[in-house]
Scaffold this motif. Structure first.
Motif, PDB file in Angstrom:
ATOM      1  N   ALA A  97       4.675  69.699  -6.093  1.00  0.00           N
ATOM      2  CA  ALA A  97       4.038  69.285  -7.349  1.00  0.00           C
ATOM      3  C   ALA A  97       3.862  70.480  -8.278  1.00  0.00           C
ATOM      4  O   ALA A  97       4.073  70.370  -9.499  1.00  0.00           O
ATOM      5  CB  ALA A  97       2.683  68.626  -7.071  1.00  0.00           C
ATOM      6  N   TYR A 100       7.220  71.280  -9.742  1.00  0.00           N
ATOM      7  CA  TYR A 100       7.530  70.283 -10.770  1.00  0.00           C
ATOM      8  C   TYR A 100       6.774  70.575 -12.068  1.00  0.00           C
ATOM      9  O   TYR A 100       7.364  70.567 -13.155  1.00  0.00           O
ATOM     10  CB  TYR A 100       7.186  68.886 -10.243  1.00  0.00           C
ATOM     11  N   MET A 101       5.472  70.847 -11.955  1.00  0.00           N
ATOM     12  CA  MET A 101       4.699  71.119 -13.178  1.00  0.00           C
ATOM     13  C   MET A 101       5.190  72.386 -13.865  1.00  0.00           C
ATOM     14  O   MET A 101       5.279  72.433 -15.096  1.00  0.00           O
ATOM     15  CB  MET A 101       3.204  71.220 -12.849  1.00  0.00           C
ATOM     16  N   THR A 124       6.260  62.184 -12.108  1.00  0.00           N
ATOM     17  CA  THR A 124       4.821  62.348 -12.348  1.00  0.00           C
ATOM     18  C   THR A 124       4.053  61.159 -11.785  1.00  0.00           C
ATOM     19  O   THR A 124       3.017  61.331 -11.134  1.00  0.00           O
ATOM     20  CB  THR A 124       4.533  62.493 -13.860  1.00  0.00           C
ATOM     21  N   LEU A 127       3.913  61.397  -7.978  1.00  0.00           N
ATOM     22  CA  LEU A 127       2.953  62.426  -7.565  1.00  0.00           C
ATOM     23  C   LEU A 127       1.516  61.968  -7.803  1.00  0.00           C
ATOM     24  O   LEU A 127       0.631  62.223  -6.979  1.00  0.00           O
ATOM     25  CB  LEU A 127       3.228  63.743  -8.290  1.00  0.00           C
ATOM     26  N   LEU A 128       1.278  61.297  -8.922  1.00  0.00           N
ATOM     27  CA  LEU A 128      -0.065  60.769  -9.187  1.00  0.00           C
ATOM     28  C   LEU A 128      -0.493  59.775  -8.110  1.00  0.00           C
ATOM     29  O   LEU A 128      -1.634  59.815  -7.635  1.00  0.00           O
ATOM     30  CB  LEU A 128      -0.126  60.113 -10.567  1.00  0.00           C
ATOM     31  N   LEU A 176      -1.913  66.652 -13.305  1.00  0.00           N
ATOM     32  CA  LEU A 176      -0.760  65.776 -13.517  1.00  0.00           C
ATOM     33  C   LEU A 176      -0.991  64.841 -14.707  1.00  0.00           C
ATOM     34  O   LEU A 176      -0.060  64.545 -15.463  1.00  0.00           O
ATOM     35  CB  LEU A 176      -0.440  64.988 -12.242  1.00  0.00           C
ATOM     36  N   LEU A 179      -0.420  66.774 -17.944  1.00  0.00           N
ATOM     37  CA  LEU A 179       0.871  67.435 -18.075  1.00  0.00           C
ATOM     38  C   LEU A 179       1.629  66.958 -19.296  1.00  0.00           C
ATOM     39  O   LEU A 179       1.816  65.842 -19.560  1.00  0.00           O
ATOM     40  CB  LEU A 179       1.686  67.193 -16.798  1.00  0.00           C
TER      41      LEU A 179
END
Length: 179
Positions: A97, A100-101, A124, A127-128, A176, A179
């Motif tokens: 994560a 990714y961010m 996203t 992941l959330l 997230l 983001l």
């Protein structure tokens, strides 16, 4: 990250405090605590640095690839360590994560610039869902199961380790979302 500066600073403090506690756990007399604490400290401090409000400090362009590299290495370590226990799979998800961010911020420092306002991108959203589920499960695990009574050091208290993991999970969901 984006969003109100006050919530950004709260995330910075929360994640830095969790990272500092995890550093303390690295000195624990309990081997299981020491093994997990290093990765969790890295995650806490990395999340704290990433959560600094963009209005206060805009990282240089090389910072996002550096984040991706550090957390990519952490993901590989967690993948290797996952052979020994399922908790390392959560470390793998956290590190991925963060990669990714960092990648999203490297491509578009303003956030999800590449999706055209059509909603939350698939990664996203996934992941959330994962971290929201993790937060709910972690919250349930904080409910006392009775017993206890023995005196242990600060680095050996499993309920504090669980509270730190819960805090970092909540922070991850927040990051997230912004983001």
């Amino acid at each position: 990250m984006h969003g109100p500066a006050s919530s950004g600073w709260l995330l910075v403090v929360l994640c830095a405090a969790a990272g500092a506690y995890c550093l303390r756990r690295m000195r624990s007399g309990v081997e299981a605590q020491r093994r997990a604490a290093g990765g969790e400290a890295l995650m806490g401090f990395g999340m704290a640095a990433m959560a600094v409000p963009a209005a206060v400090f805009t990282p240089p362009s090389w910072a996002w690839p550096a984040y991706a590299l550090v957390f990519g290495a952490a993901a590989l370590h967690a993948l290797w360590a996952a052979r020994a226990g399922a908790h390392h799979l959560h470390h793998l998800m956290g590190a991925l994560a963060m990669v990714y961010m960092a990648a999203v911020m490297a491509v578009s420092p303003q956030g999800h610039g590449g999706h055209g306002g059509a909603g939350v991108p698939l990664v996203t959203g996934a992941l959330l869902l994962y971290f929201a589920g993790y937060v709910l499960l972690s919250g349930v695990r904080l409910v006392p199961a009775g017993g206890g009574g023995e005196t242990v050091g600060w680095g050996d208290r499993p309920e504090l380790a669980r509270a730190c993991r819960l805090s970092m999970g909540i922070a991850m969901v927040t990051m997230l979302l912004t983001l």
